[in-house]
Design a protein around this motif. Sequence first.
Motif, short mmCIF file in Angstrom:
data_model
loop_
_atom_site.label_atom_id
_atom_site.label_comp_id
_atom_site.label_asym_id
_atom_site.label_seq_id
_atom_site.Cartn_x
_atom_site.Cartn_y
_atom_site.Cartn_z
N SER A 145 0.86 -1.18 0.00
CA SER A 145 0.00 0.00 0.00
C SER A 145 0.89 1.23 0.00
CB SER A 145 -0.88 0.01 1.26
OG SER A 145 -1.49 1.27 1.47
N MET A 146 0.36 2.35 -0.44
CA MET A 146 1.08 3.61 -0.26
C MET A 146 1.30 3.86 1.23
SD MET A 146 2.08 4.89 -3.09
CE MET A 146 2.48 6.56 -2.58
N GLY A 147 0.43 3.26 2.05
CA GLY A 147 0.61 3.34 3.50
C GLY A 147 1.84 2.60 3.98
N GLY A 148 2.42 1.78 3.14
CA GLY A 148 3.68 1.12 3.46
C GLY A 148 4.89 1.97 3.13
N VAL A 171 -6.62 12.54 -0.82
CA VAL A 171 -5.49 11.98 -1.57
C VAL A 171 -5.53 12.33 -3.06
CG1 VAL A 171 -5.24 10.08 0.06
CG2 VAL A 171 -6.65 9.75 -1.97
N GLY A 172 -6.52 13.14 -3.45
CA GLY A 172 -6.55 13.61 -4.83
C GLY A 172 -7.33 12.73 -5.78
N GLY A 173 -8.11 11.79 -5.26
CA GLY A 173 -8.92 10.94 -6.12
C GLY A 173 -8.95 9.50 -5.65
N ILE A 174 -9.84 8.74 -6.23
CA ILE A 174 -10.02 7.34 -5.84
C ILE A 174 -9.70 6.44 -7.03
CG2 ILE A 174 -11.62 5.64 -4.90
CD1 ILE A 174 -13.31 7.97 -3.85
N LEU A 175 -8.85 5.46 -6.78
CA LEU A 175 -8.52 4.48 -7.82
C LEU A 175 -9.63 3.44 -7.93
CD1 LEU A 175 -4.80 3.85 -6.84
CD2 LEU A 175 -5.58 5.02 -8.91
N VAL A 177 9.08 -2.02 -6.36
CA VAL A 177 7.89 -1.56 -5.64
C VAL A 177 7.13 -0.60 -6.54
CG1 VAL A 177 7.02 -0.38 -3.59
CG2 VAL A 177 9.04 -1.86 -3.41
N MET A 178 6.04 -1.08 -7.12
CA MET A 178 5.24 -0.25 -8.01
C MET A 178 4.23 0.56 -7.20
SD MET A 178 2.52 -1.33 -11.00
CE MET A 178 3.68 -1.64 -12.34
N ARG A 179 4.21 1.87 -7.42
CA ARG A 179 3.20 2.73 -6.83
C ARG A 179 2.09 2.95 -7.84
NH1 ARG A 179 7.50 7.28 -4.92
NH2 ARG A 179 7.76 7.27 -7.20
N VAL A 180 0.84 2.95 -7.36
CA VAL A 180 -0.29 3.25 -8.22
C VAL A 180 -1.09 4.35 -7.54
CG1 VAL A 180 -2.26 2.36 -9.50
CG2 VAL A 180 -0.37 0.82 -8.90
N THR A 181 -1.10 5.53 -8.14
CA THR A 181 -1.80 6.68 -7.58
C THR A 181 -2.60 7.37 -8.68
OG1 THR A 181 0.02 8.22 -7.97
CG2 THR A 181 0.04 7.03 -5.87
N ALA A 228 6.37 -5.93 -5.38
CA ALA A 228 5.25 -5.44 -4.58
C ALA A 228 4.50 -4.36 -5.34
CB ALA A 228 5.74 -4.88 -3.25
N ILE A 229 3.21 -4.25 -5.05
CA ILE A 229 2.41 -3.19 -5.64
C ILE A 229 1.79 -2.39 -4.50
CG2 ILE A 229 0.32 -4.62 -5.90
CD1 ILE A 229 -0.05 -3.10 -8.63
N CYS A 230 1.88 -1.06 -4.60
CA CYS A 230 1.43 -0.15 -3.53
C CYS A 230 0.34 0.76 -4.06
CB CYS A 230 2.60 0.68 -3.03
SG CYS A 230 3.84 -0.24 -2.12
N PRO A 231 -0.92 0.36 -3.93
CA PRO A 231 -2.00 1.23 -4.39
C PRO A 231 -2.26 2.36 -3.40
CG PRO A 231 -2.69 -1.09 -4.21
CD PRO A 231 -1.42 -0.93 -3.47
N SER A 232 -2.69 3.49 -3.93
CA SER A 232 -3.27 4.54 -3.11
C SER A 232 -4.72 4.13 -2.81
CB SER A 232 -3.19 5.88 -3.84
OG SER A 232 -3.69 6.92 -3.03
N PHE A 233 -5.51 5.06 -2.32
CA PHE A 233 -6.88 4.78 -1.88
C PHE A 233 -7.69 4.21 -3.04
CE2 PHE A 233 -11.11 6.18 -0.28
CZ PHE A 233 -11.07 5.49 0.92
N THR A 234 -8.24 3.01 -2.84
CA THR A 234 -8.91 2.28 -3.92
C THR A 234 -10.34 1.94 -3.52
OG1 THR A 234 -6.78 1.31 -4.54
CG2 THR A 234 -8.75 0.30 -5.46
#
Length: 251
Positions: A141-144, A207-211, A233-237, A181-187
Amino acid sequence: MEIEGRAIVVSGGGSGIGRAAVLALAGRGAKVIVADLDETGGRQTVDLAGAKGGVAVFRHCDVTRTEDLAGAFACAFEHFGRLDVAFNNAGIGGEDLFADDPGDWAKVIDIDLTAVIDATRIAVREMRRSGRGGVIINTASMGGLLPMAGSPVYAAAKAGVVNFTRSLAYLAEEANIRVNAICPSFTDTPLVRRSGDEHVEEMGRMVGGILLPEDIAAGVVDLIEDDSRFGAVMRVTVRGGRDFAREVRPY
């Protein structure tokens, strides 16, 4: 790695990000084990994959039980004769640690970190045994990567997933097993929606939007197909799309 014809195990495949990943992978010709504690949701995912011409099989799995995890990977061999990819995705939300009733915060660690370690351990052993190598993707998660004052245990668990994954980069050279690892923002997932629509919309503004789950599934596809990524570590925002956190080389 080409996805078509590969045998893939997806934990938490009964809804949300897991379901979106199953449908994306099955749509590209993969054969998928949908591993989930929720039998109704898991079987619905299987039906959705089948309606699109995909191949998927449900397997009941409590990720906190080693025997269930081992059974899910064994199911891939039983039905498809191989195991190529493990997407260790099952997870739960955070906690109110300092409330009078903080909830079962230890369960967050059990599911979001310990189970990921256990599933990776089992998958690596099976992939080594087959001699074909493989790909493992762990949902963080982006929280990580950033502090979460409201959910410190969740953030700690996901940070553990990130560093655990980075620490296994060497497996690419040693055993042809790429762990990322994959780190999504708020989904926007059913799990998130349990907190109420107003809370979801408020978090989206923060957070600027919802995935959408499909945004994360697209990242999973990329990580499987891109043979150059290991320990990544892939970030997805919403703002940044899909990119990678700074690479950290092991000592």
